[in-house]
Design a protein around this motif. Structure first.
Motif, PDB file in Angstrom:
ATOM      1  N   SER A  17      54.524 -22.257  17.020  1.00 61.14           N
ATOM      2  CA  SER A  17      53.947 -23.498  16.514  1.00 61.14           C
ATOM      3  C   SER A  17      54.949 -24.251  15.644  1.00 61.14           C
ATOM      4  O   SER A  17      55.840 -23.645  15.031  1.00 61.14           O
ATOM      5  CB  SER A  17      52.700 -23.197  15.664  1.00 61.14           C
ATOM      6  N   ARG A  67      46.349 -28.138  22.747  1.00 61.67           N
ATOM      7  CA  ARG A  67      47.452 -27.463  22.044  1.00 61.67           C
ATOM      8  C   ARG A  67      48.004 -28.313  20.890  1.00 61.67           C
ATOM      9  O   ARG A  67      48.457 -27.754  19.893  1.00 61.67           O
ATOM     10  CB  ARG A  67      48.595 -27.149  23.026  1.00 61.67           C
ATOM     11  N   GLN A  82      50.565 -31.486  14.973  1.00 57.39           N
ATOM     12  CA  GLN A  82      50.507 -30.027  14.976  1.00 57.39           C
ATOM     13  C   GLN A  82      50.628 -29.560  16.409  1.00 57.39           C
ATOM     14  O   GLN A  82      49.837 -29.964  17.264  1.00 57.39           O
ATOM     15  CB  GLN A  82      49.199 -29.533  14.369  1.00 57.39           C
ATOM     16  N   ASN A  84      50.804 -26.267  18.839  1.00 56.02           N
ATOM     17  CA  ASN A  84      50.574 -24.836  18.993  1.00 56.02           C
ATOM     18  C   ASN A  84      50.835 -24.410  20.434  1.00 56.02           C
ATOM     19  O   ASN A  84      50.886 -25.241  21.338  1.00 56.02           O
ATOM     20  CB  ASN A  84      49.144 -24.483  18.596  1.00 56.02           C
TER      21      ASN A  84
END
Length: 132
Positions: A17, A67, A82, A84
């Motif tokens: 991440s 994601r 963000q 991930n």
């Protein structure tokens, strides 16, 4: 003078991440549409995450849905992405863009449709390299 500065990129293994930041000056992000674009090696720049200035409506490119999450912190006048479960195909330089007022709707459309040919004033971006 409006300025956006991207940061937070780096080298990460698949499945990892990262959180990218987009710090704004001369522009209030709380009333702006915000967009993240990505340009992979040998690829065209594409819109991947779009945040409207009304009702915080979001749109994500199919390949990043579930994601990636776009958000903003009004107090810090900073937007975030963000990321991930990163994949090697997420590798590229990531750019943010923001527009308030009448330009907000156009930016959201440009992000959704990856209509970047008429866009200018790009920042330096931040490089994300997903590799094992």
């Amino acid at each position: 003078q409006e300025q956006l500065v991207e940061s937070g990129g780096g080298l990460v293994q698949p499945g990892g991440s990262l959180r990218l930041s987009c710090a704004a000056s001369g522009l209030a992000l709380d009333s702006s549409a915000i967009a993240w674009f990505r340009q992979g090696p040998g690829k065209d720049r594409e819109g991947i995450a779009c945040l409207s200035n009304s009702n915080d409506f979001t749109h994500y490119r199919e390949s990043v849905k579930g994601r990636f999450t776009i958000s903003r912190d009004n107090a810090k006048n900073t937007a975030y992405l963000q990321m991930n479960s990163l994949k090697p195909e997420d590798t590229g330089v990531y750019y943010c863009a923001a527009q308030s007022g009448p330009g907000a709707g156009l930016l959201f459309k440009q992000c959704v449709l990856s209509q970047v040919s008429s866009m200018n004033g790009w920042g330096k971006g931040t490089l994300v390299n997903v590799t094992s």
